[in-house]
Design an enzyme around this catalytic site. Structure first.
Site, short mmCIF file in Angstrom:
data_model
loop_
_atom_site.label_atom_id
_atom_site.label_comp_id
_atom_site.label_asym_id
_atom_site.label_seq_id
_atom_site.Cartn_x
_atom_site.Cartn_y
_atom_site.Cartn_z
CD GLU A 108 8.32 -1.64 -7.67
OE1 GLU A 108 7.94 -2.84 -7.70
OE2 GLU A 108 9.42 -1.30 -7.20
CG HIS A 114 7.30 -2.14 -0.68
ND1 HIS A 114 8.12 -1.06 -0.45
CD2 HIS A 114 7.99 -2.94 -1.52
CE1 HIS A 114 9.24 -1.19 -1.12
NE2 HIS A 114 9.19 -2.33 -1.78
#
Length: 410
Positions: free
Chosen positions: A49, A276
């Site tokens: 990402e 995350h």
């Protein structure tokens, strides 16, 4: 063998959540990540990402002294978001884009537009007299979004199956396979069990001799200020969806000495790297006295059950895709019939059959444009779901062949 030279490999894996204009404090977090990686000096960094090539370029410049070798994998409309930084020379690279990756009309999710993929880099780790051809993969699978009604489960299973096949067919020249990424699956989900059972990959969290970090190795935790707390309501301690997996193939053994995760904040600062948690593993790679063979993925006794379960889920997705294809095809036919009726009405008006009544040009044109729009949209959906049916059907057939072979094996 005891006393043999050992290659000690430190790996960093993170889903960076770096979406331009949308992710909170993105630039600050990317700079913080670069500073941390430069100080820590990992051997291999696997990132997901990183949607902006500008962010990758800034990281590349900042990390050039510590990680002289890097690669950014481009895919889809907005990019795969995958990149790799390495202390060791990169010898090969390859990008494989999954055949199924969500739906283009689900704009709020966006997975289809990024072209979820697996990026492969081959390099030769060399240190302390040990030289091992390593195959490293950075990847991300389709997100879950709703666990209770997971419409993307068949697509994610197809991706897990393709990933397993990709690893089996590309790892023959390597001695060690390393995989890091956001798999968007819990450890006991059928996709993870299918991937590990079919490839023989080991989970660094399960094998680590020492662990430090979030309880149960969770990588989406409530202590992270960027995490969507609604996703964690059924899981108060968090969930583990980011992994480092590994496998020794030939004359090497791999052991996980240590595994760490961040715990809601980056070390020494008040914000996280991402929504995350980062996963950091220390692996010991050691040459054996005798080659162990180059076969990847010894059959697990329970593998047939896993393949059966996965095939059932793919079959359910196939039936749903066929229904969607039928619905979109029927809509296209109805729109085409409406256009034909309008064409007949227009010809009748031109022929003077309805001269006693004024022809409603405006409403006629609006209706024609509406019918044409529905026809184009429905045709596009029909073609998309036709391709989806073919991919799901092909995967189901492959799983059936593998299942039959496993059942026939002594």
């Amino acid at each position: 063998m005891e006393g043999e030279p050992t290659l000690r490999l430190r790996i960093f894996n993170l889903n960076c959540w770096a979406i331009r204009y949308l992710s909170k404090r993105r630039r600050q977090r990317v700079r913080l990540l670069g500073d941390t990686l430069r100080q820590e000096g990992f051997d291999l960094v696997l990132l997901q990402e990183v949607w902006s090539e500008q962010d990758y370029s800034e990281l590349k410049v900042k990390l050039a002294g510590s990680y002289p070798f890097s690669h950014y994998f481009r895919s889809g409309v907005i990019g795969s978001g995958l990149c790799v930084f390495s202390r060791f020379p990169i010898l090969d690279m390859l990008l494989y884009q999954y055949s199924l990756n969500g739906y283009p009309y689900m704009l709020q999710h966006g997975d289809w537009f990024c072209g979820k993929s697996v990026g492969l880099v081959g390099f030769a780790g060399s240190r302390a007299g040990v030289r091992a051809p390593l195959l490293s993969l950075s990847l991300q699978l389709h997100a879950e979004y709703c666990r209770d009604k997971d419409a993307y489960l068949p697509h994610r299973l197809v991706q897990a199956w393709e990933l397993a096949q990709f690893i089996r067919h590309t790892s023959k020249a390597a001695d060690v396979v390393l995989l890091g990424g956001d798999l968007n699956m819990h450890p006991e989900d059928v996709g993870i069990r299918l991937l590990r059972g079919w490839t023989g990959l080991q989970d660094a969290f399960a094998e680590a001799m020492h662990f430090e970090g979030c309880k149960n190795g969770c990588t989406l935790v409530p202590d992270n200020c960027f995490t969507d707390k609604s996703e964690l309501l059924p899981f108060p301690l968090g969930i583990r969806i980011d992994y480092i997996l590994y496998k020794a193939i030939s004359s090497f053994t791999v052991k996980c000495e240590e595994l760490k995760t961040t715990t809601g904040r980056a070390p020494g600062v008040d914000i996280p790297f991402s929504d995350h948690e980062a996963v950091m593993a220390t692996l010991h790679i050691q040459r054996q006295g005798q080659p162990a063979g180059a076969t990847l993925g010894t059959a697990d006794p329970a593998l047939a059950d896993v393949v059966t379960e996965a095939r059932a889920e793919v079959g359910a997705g196939l039936r749903a895709a066929r229904q969607q294809r039928h619905s979109s095809g029927r809509m296209a036919v109805l729109a085409l019939l409406l256009l034909l009726l309008q064409a007949a009405a227009a010809l009748a008006a031109l022929a003077g059959l309805g001269a006693e009544q004024p022809f409603p040009k405006l409403s006629f044109c609006l209706l024609a444009f509406l019918a044409l729009g529905v026809l184009v949209l429905a045709t596009g959906l029909h073609l998309f779901h036709t391709m989806e049916v073919k991919m799901l059907h092909g995967t189901e057939d492959q799983m059936w062949m593998v299942l039959r072979a496993l059942q026939e094996r002594p």
